[in-house]
Design a protein around this motif. Structure first.
Motif, short mmCIF file in Angstrom:
data_model
loop_
_atom_site.label_atom_id
_atom_site.label_comp_id
_atom_site.label_asym_id
_atom_site.label_seq_id
_atom_site.Cartn_x
_atom_site.Cartn_y
_atom_site.Cartn_z
N SER A 53 -5.35 5.41 -1.48
CA SER A 53 -4.25 4.77 -0.95
C SER A 53 -3.52 5.12 0.16
CB SER A 53 -3.21 4.57 -2.35
OG SER A 53 -2.80 6.06 -2.51
N ARG B 199 2.22 1.62 -3.68
CA ARG B 199 1.20 2.15 -4.51
C ARG B 199 1.05 3.60 -4.10
NH1 ARG B 199 -4.42 2.47 -4.00
NH2 ARG B 199 -5.73 2.30 -6.19
N SER C 213 3.61 5.94 -5.87
CA SER C 213 3.66 5.87 -7.38
C SER C 213 2.48 6.69 -7.64
CB SER C 213 3.39 4.52 -7.74
OG SER C 213 4.48 3.59 -7.60
N SER D 43 0.96 -1.15 0.02
CA SER D 43 0.18 -0.04 0.06
C SER D 43 1.10 1.40 -0.07
CB SER D 43 -0.90 -0.01 1.24
OG SER D 43 -0.15 -0.01 2.28
N GLN E 16 -7.59 8.01 -6.47
CA GLN E 16 -6.88 7.10 -6.12
C GLN E 16 -5.72 7.36 -5.21
OE1 GLN E 16 -5.45 5.56 -9.97
NE2 GLN E 16 -7.33 4.39 -10.25
#
Length: 499
Positions: A467, A418, A421, A415, A463
């Motif tokens: 995240s 992610r 990124s 997590s 997103q």
């Protein structure tokens, strides 16, 4: 009143003394006796020497050092810490588990009483008249007149636990009490974790709504720009329609986010035993998602069996099942009970309490099963099978715990990767949107490019918020899998239960 014989009284005194000596001898024999059945040995569960480490490790590390017992405080969110503190006293599930623990404690007290003699005092008075045709009449008047009967005394009985059956019953009760203790610990751990998860999700929804509203302002600005360009003759009706559709599409996201916020506030209200929306004024204002520290202390693998309530509970169940075998074996042996009574009985109140009205009785009683159709043998086999089941359940619980921890460590690391990124994706999409807007103003690209880039930015921003909350949720899940959090808030109940 008739006199009494010194020789007869002396003989009775000798018999009483002999009975007392017999009681002491049997008592010492009971204390020296061993317990039937197998002695419980804590099982040696499957262990790992170190936590697993992923191939690609994120910036925030999970380190093997003493766990922070109040792990919800590592987020440095005062509101989360306050909710976690309130839930300890107000949550109804926790109060139910506390009530069950109190019941188990009372049941343990009932069973433990079998170790001690049972004593009772009794007394009665009656005005009676017996049948003239019956077997006897204590008054000596052959049922022709009524009489008084005064009776009072003291009685005691005690089962000599020669084979340890009662000790095994108490041992099983102690283990059952430990099961209830760890049931409460499990509820406590679950409630604290659920509070943190709902709070983090709430802040994540609020952050998503803030991002959506920011993008809505950008979309409205683009719509206004399109209308101005249409008035200047450098844009088309299609550009205006597409911009208006983009505004309506972003606006459509807001009601669902408002619904999620209301539901999460209700979930937190329920955890605190409050009516719906009781925390709305307290939690409706936007706040950032609680972030994890750079290093998260997760303890040592060797400490897992002492922390996780389900492992402790499985071991206690195995202990109770092992002790129950001794109880079943003890039923094959004789039960010896010492009983005695001392009192006074008289037909006249003036004679009540005199030496002549005394009465006593003392002596052992025993019972030995001879034939029961295999009931005792079947019960022993049942207890042995239950002990085997409890041993397998313990192994399964430990193995499942290792898998849960490994999965949560992987989730926590993934997590974070992610999130990092997506943070870069958001940054690049912001640059792309500014470039597309500038090129649209300059007439280099059409409005479709602006809409496409803006949609991509909104998606990556949502997103990223998800995240970011996911990292904090993964840390909560990790601490729950590790079984931490009840130690610093449970010592009072532990002390009460150990008495």
């Amino acid at each position: 009143m008739m006199g009494h014989s010194p020789n007869r009284d002396s003989g009775q005194g000798h018999r009483i003394k002999a009975g007392v000596r017999s009681v002491w001898a049997l008592s010492l024999l009971s204390l020296a006796a061993c317990s039937v059945g197998p002695d419980f040995q804590p099982p040696q569960a499957q262990q790992v020497s170190a936590w697993s480490v992923p191939d690609k490790v994120a910036a925030s590390q999970a380190v093997s050092r003493d766990m922070d017992e109040r792990w919800w405080d590592v987020f440095h969110d005062p509101q989360l810490s306050a909710l976690s503190h309130r839930v300890l006293s107000d949550n109804l599930d926790l109060q139910l588990a506390t009530s069950r623990l109190a019941q188990s404690l009372a049941a343990r007290q009932v069973i433990g009483a079998d170790h001690y003699p049972t004593t009772a005092a009794n007394g009665s008075y009656g005005r009676k008249r017996n049948s003239a045709e019956g077997l006897n009449d204590p008054s000596g008047n052959s049922g022709k007149s009524a009489f008084n009967l005064w009776d009072a005394g003291f009685s005691a009985s005690w089962e000599l636990d020669l084979w340890g059956r009662v000790r095994r019953e108490t041992e099983a009760a102690d283990a059952t009490l430990e099961v209830a203790e760890n049931d409460r610990r499990g509820v406590l751990l679950s409630v604290l974790s659920e509070t943190a998860q709902d709070y983090i999700q709430l802040r994540g929804v609020q952050s998503t709504r803030a991002v959506t509203e920011q993008n809505l302002e950008v979309a409205r600005h683009s719509l206004q720009l399109s209308r101005l360009r249409l008035a200047d003759g450098v844009a088309t009706d299609l550009d205006v329609a597409e911009a208006a559709a983009q505004v309506a599409t972003i606006e459509a996201r807001l009601p669902a986010l408002e619904q999620q916020q209301a539901q999460l506030i209700n979930a937190l209200s329920l955890l605190l035993g409050e009516p719906p929306q009781a925390l709305h004024a307290e939690l409706a204002a936007d706040a950032p998602v609680p972030q994890t520290p750079r290093q998260v202390a997760i303890g040592l693998p060797s400490q897992l069996a002492q922390r996780r309530p389900d492992i402790r509970q499985a071991q206690a169940r195995l202990h109770a099942a092992t002790a129950s075998i001794g109880v079943a074996e003890g039923d094959f042996y004789p039960r010896i009970t010492l009983s005695g009574s001392l009192g006074s009985q008289a037909m006249q109140l003036s004679d009540f309490g005199s030496w002549g009205s005394r009465q006593f009785g003392i002596g052992p009683q025993f019972s030995l099963p001879l034939f029961d159709g295999g009931r005792l043998r079947g019960m022993l086999h049942l207890r042995e099978a239950q002990q085997q089941e409890a041993a397998l359940a313990y192994q399964q619980t430990v193995l499942r715990a290792w898998h849960e921890i490994d999965d949560q460590l992987t989730r926590y690391n993934a997590s974070q990767l992610r999130r990092d990124s997506l943070a870069e994706a958001v940054h690049q999409n912001q640059i792309a949107l500014r470039t597309a807007q500038q090129q649209y103003v300059e007439g280099v690209v059409d409005f479709v490019n602006v809409l496409t880039v803006q949609g991509a930015l909104l998606t990556t921003q949502e997103q990223w918020v998800e995240s970011s909350a996911g990292v904090s949720l993964a840390m909560v899940g990790l601490y729950k899998a590790l079984g931490g959090g009840w130690e610093s808030v449970y010592p009072l109940a532990d002390a009460q239960a150990s008495r």
